[in-house]
Design a protein around this motif. Sequence first.
Motif, PDB file in Angstrom:
ATOM      1  N   LEU A  21       4.751  -0.165   2.900  1.00  0.00           N
ATOM      2  CA  LEU A  21       4.292   1.284   2.714  1.00  0.00           C
ATOM      3  C   LEU A  21       5.159   2.303   1.749  1.00  0.00           C
ATOM      4  O   LEU A  21       6.289   1.804   1.450  1.00  0.00           O
ATOM      5  CB  LEU A  21       4.052   2.092   4.131  1.00  0.00           C
ATOM      6  CG  LEU A  21       3.004   1.334   5.149  1.00  0.00           C
ATOM      7  CD1 LEU A  21       2.923   2.413   6.212  1.00  0.00           C
ATOM      8  CD2 LEU A  21       1.679   1.015   4.540  1.00  0.00           C
TER       9      LEU A  21
ATOM     10  N   THR B 174      10.002   1.025   6.038  1.00  0.00           N
ATOM     11  CA  THR B 174       8.658   1.126   5.309  1.00  0.00           C
ATOM     12  C   THR B 174       7.841  -0.688   5.328  1.00  0.00           C
ATOM     13  O   THR B 174       7.375  -0.842   4.298  1.00  0.00           O
ATOM     14  CB  THR B 174       8.539   1.786   4.117  1.00  0.00           C
ATOM     15  OG1 THR B 174       9.386   1.421   3.243  1.00  0.00           O
ATOM     16  CG2 THR B 174       8.517   3.349   4.523  1.00  0.00           C
TER      17      THR B 174
ATOM     18  N   CYS C 192       0.961  -1.241  -0.021  1.00  0.00           N
ATOM     19  CA  CYS C 192       0.108  -0.013   0.001  1.00  0.00           C
ATOM     20  C   CYS C 192       1.039   1.079  -0.047  1.00  0.00           C
ATOM     21  O   CYS C 192       0.936   1.817   0.994  1.00  0.00           O
ATOM     22  CB  CYS C 192      -0.930   0.051   1.319  1.00  0.00           C
ATOM     23  SG  CYS C 192      -2.171   1.240   1.116  1.00  0.00           S
ATOM     24  N   ARG C 193       1.390   1.400  -1.189  1.00  0.00           N
ATOM     25  CA  ARG C 193       2.397   2.451  -1.238  1.00  0.00           C
ATOM     26  C   ARG C 193       2.034   3.771  -1.826  1.00  0.00           C
ATOM     27  O   ARG C 193       1.436   3.705  -2.838  1.00  0.00           O
ATOM     28  CB  ARG C 193       3.675   1.958  -1.951  1.00  0.00           C
ATOM     29  CG  ARG C 193       4.070   0.477  -1.406  1.00  0.00           C
ATOM     30  CD  ARG C 193       5.349  -0.184  -1.856  1.00  0.00           C
ATOM     31  NE  ARG C 193       5.283   0.042  -3.497  1.00  0.00           N
ATOM     32  CZ  ARG C 193       6.464  -0.134  -4.076  1.00  0.00           C
ATOM     33  NH1 ARG C 193       7.852  -0.159  -3.605  1.00  0.00           N
ATOM     34  NH2 ARG C 193       6.548   0.014  -5.560  1.00  0.00           N
ATOM     35  N   ASN C 194       2.339   4.751  -1.374  1.00  0.00           N
ATOM     36  CA  ASN C 194       2.171   6.200  -1.892  1.00  0.00           C
ATOM     37  C   ASN C 194       0.549   6.466  -1.986  1.00  0.00           C
ATOM     38  O   ASN C 194       0.260   7.186  -3.045  1.00  0.00           O
ATOM     39  CB  ASN C 194       2.853   6.380  -3.158  1.00  0.00           C
ATOM     40  CG  ASN C 194       4.395   6.113  -2.699  1.00  0.00           C
ATOM     41  OD1 ASN C 194       4.999   6.719  -1.829  1.00  0.00           O
ATOM     42  ND2 ASN C 194       5.061   5.150  -3.514  1.00  0.00           N
TER      43      ASN C 194
ATOM     44  N   GLN D 227      -6.445   6.811   7.704  1.00  0.00           N
ATOM     45  CA  GLN D 227      -5.094   5.751   7.730  1.00  0.00           C
ATOM     46  C   GLN D 227      -5.274   4.592   8.892  1.00  0.00           C
ATOM     47  O   GLN D 227      -4.718   3.747   8.525  1.00  0.00           O
ATOM     48  CB  GLN D 227      -3.773   6.741   7.876  1.00  0.00           C
ATOM     49  CG  GLN D 227      -3.545   7.797   6.789  1.00  0.00           C
ATOM     50  CD  GLN D 227      -2.469   8.734   7.044  1.00  0.00           C
ATOM     51  OE1 GLN D 227      -1.936   8.536   7.952  1.00  0.00           O
ATOM     52  NE2 GLN D 227      -2.003   9.446   6.017  1.00  0.00           N
TER      53      GLN D 227
ATOM     54  N   MET E 116      -1.699   6.333   1.196  1.00  0.00           N
ATOM     55  CA  MET E 116      -2.074   6.787   2.310  1.00  0.00           C
ATOM     56  C   MET E 116      -1.785   8.364   2.727  1.00  0.00           C
ATOM     57  O   MET E 116      -2.624   8.945   3.457  1.00  0.00           O
ATOM     58  CB  MET E 116      -1.343   5.929   3.504  1.00  0.00           C
ATOM     59  CG  MET E 116      -2.198   4.510   3.431  1.00  0.00           C
ATOM     60  SD  MET E 116      -2.404   3.933   4.917  1.00  0.00           S
ATOM     61  CE  MET E 116      -0.857   3.600   5.777  1.00  0.00           C
ATOM     62  N   ILE E 117      -0.737   8.796   1.914  1.00  0.00           N
ATOM     63  CA  ILE E 117      -0.204  10.414   2.308  1.00  0.00           C
ATOM     64  C   ILE E 117      -1.424  11.030   1.572  1.00  0.00           C
ATOM     65  O   ILE E 117      -1.706  12.327   2.137  1.00  0.00           O
ATOM     66  CB  ILE E 117       0.993  10.703   1.460  1.00  0.00           C
ATOM     67  CG1 ILE E 117       0.807   9.837   0.225  1.00  0.00           C
ATOM     68  CG2 ILE E 117       2.215  10.652   2.251  1.00  0.00           C
ATOM     69  CD1 ILE E 117       1.888  10.670  -0.736  1.00  0.00           C
ATOM     70  N   TYR E 118      -2.472  10.666   0.982  1.00  0.00           N
ATOM     71  CA  TYR E 118      -3.747  11.373   0.659  1.00  0.00           C
ATOM     72  C   TYR E 118      -4.822  11.212   1.385  1.00  0.00           C
ATOM     73  O   TYR E 118      -5.811  12.222   1.498  1.00  0.00           O
ATOM     74  CB  TYR E 118      -3.895  11.002  -0.901  1.00  0.00           C
ATOM     75  CG  TYR E 118      -2.813  11.227  -1.937  1.00  0.00           C
ATOM     76  CD1 TYR E 118      -2.550  12.412  -2.519  1.00  0.00           C
ATOM     77  CD2 TYR E 118      -2.212   9.759  -2.343  1.00  0.00           C
ATOM     78  CE1 TYR E 118      -1.336  12.534  -3.214  1.00  0.00           C
ATOM     79  CE2 TYR E 118      -1.202  10.221  -3.414  1.00  0.00           C
ATOM     80  CZ  TYR E 118      -0.951  11.540  -3.591  1.00  0.00           C
ATOM     81  OH  TYR E 118       0.018  11.646  -4.496  1.00  0.00           O
TER      82      TYR E 118
ATOM     83  N   GLU F  81       5.722   7.458   4.215  1.00  0.00           N
ATOM     84  CA  GLU F  81       4.423   6.800   5.075  1.00  0.00           C
ATOM     85  C   GLU F  81       5.084   5.933   6.016  1.00  0.00           C
ATOM     86  O   GLU F  81       6.258   5.433   5.870  1.00  0.00           O
ATOM     87  CB  GLU F  81       3.575   6.113   4.243  1.00  0.00           C
ATOM     88  CG  GLU F  81       2.759   6.874   3.088  1.00  0.00           C
ATOM     89  CD  GLU F  81       2.071   6.099   1.880  1.00  0.00           C
ATOM     90  OE1 GLU F  81       1.496   6.909   1.288  1.00  0.00           O
ATOM     91  OE2 GLU F  81       2.875   4.940   1.699  1.00  0.00           O
TER      92      GLU F  81
ATOM     93  N   ARG G  94      -5.547  11.152   9.263  1.00  0.00           N
ATOM     94  CA  ARG G  94      -5.107  10.332  10.218  1.00  0.00           C
ATOM     95  C   ARG G  94      -6.038   8.983  10.359  1.00  0.00           C
ATOM     96  O   ARG G  94      -5.833   7.944  10.422  1.00  0.00           O
ATOM     97  CB  ARG G  94      -4.745  11.046  11.327  1.00  0.00           C
ATOM     98  CG  ARG G  94      -3.310  11.784  11.499  1.00  0.00           C
ATOM     99  CD  ARG G  94      -2.416  10.371  11.888  1.00  0.00           C
ATOM    100  NE  ARG G  94      -1.057  11.109  11.608  1.00  0.00           N
ATOM    101  CZ  ARG G  94      -0.188  11.800  12.424  1.00  0.00           C
ATOM    102  NH1 ARG G  94      -0.632  12.175  13.199  1.00  0.00           N
ATOM    103  NH2 ARG G  94       1.022  12.098  11.955  1.00  0.00           N
TER     104      ARG G  94
END
Length: 271
Positions: A245, A264, A214-216, A226, A218-220, A249, A223
Amino acid sequence: MGSLLNPTDGFVFTPTDFAFIRERIFALAGIRLSEQKDKMVYSRLSRRIRELGLKDFSQYLLHLDGDKGEQVLFINALTTNKTQFFREGHHFEFLAELAMEHPGPLRIWSSACSTGEEPYSIAAQLVSMGRLNDRILATDLNTQVLASAESGLYDVNEASSIPNAILKHTFLKGKGRSKGLMQPRSALRERITFRQLNLIGPWPFKQDFDVIFCRNVMIYFDRPTQKKLVERFSQHLKMGGYLLLGHAEGLEKDQRGFCSIGKTIYQKVAL
Ligand SMILES: C[S@@+](CC[C@H](N)C(=O)[O-])C[C@H]1O[C@@H](n2cnc3c(N)ncnc32)[C@H](O)[C@@H]1O
């Protein structure tokens, strides 16, 4: 943002329109757009307004509200899909080590696969080791990037991030009319199933995974989103399975049920 982003050749776009768009994309995709994204939103959605022959953003937002098909295109327009083959290479080195210790089939989920470079890299890594029994589920919310992932056609310049030893056994370069393109060999394609899936919606899985990428994405998310997502990943990982991640992240220090085993890379542990 000024009160009106209204160039002479453009569409009226008010702070109320922008606030409505931020609220809609959060509700539909969990994406938190910052206040600074007004120009990005204007540029991506004004294309759609032009195609529909509408007058301004407020007309478009009325149209959006009652039209599920438009909501798909709205999401497609507002997601960020940047990706690359073998992005964050240490994850693929980790995968190779894991595969060596784990002769049986691995079940892997690439959960925000964008245009497919991530799941094809996973498949290329495993197939180049002679493994033909692993299964990869590749999902994304954006229907446009998924269609592109399924077509499996890439510009040959994208090969530069694929390790040479892996590239020559796993991708084919186009000739004649396909010159300039490359595609994954069938051994890779056969390992992968592509499906549309919203990470904040229901998940229809019957079996748990050994590894979840699940990469790049969750930053969008904010909290609470996430945190909930990580709890759901844990429910769908086998005990001892891994969550990978993106570089920006990480899990909270007090995240229960996972321990950090590398940059990560998190392993599911008993509570
Ligand atoms: C920046 S790309 C990351 C691609 C790949 N994982 C990587 O690291 O290279 C983020 C992807 O997340 C997808 N995405 C955004 N919100 C999502 C959601 N709610 N559910 C599933 N995918 C989502 C976007 O469509 C986009 O393709």
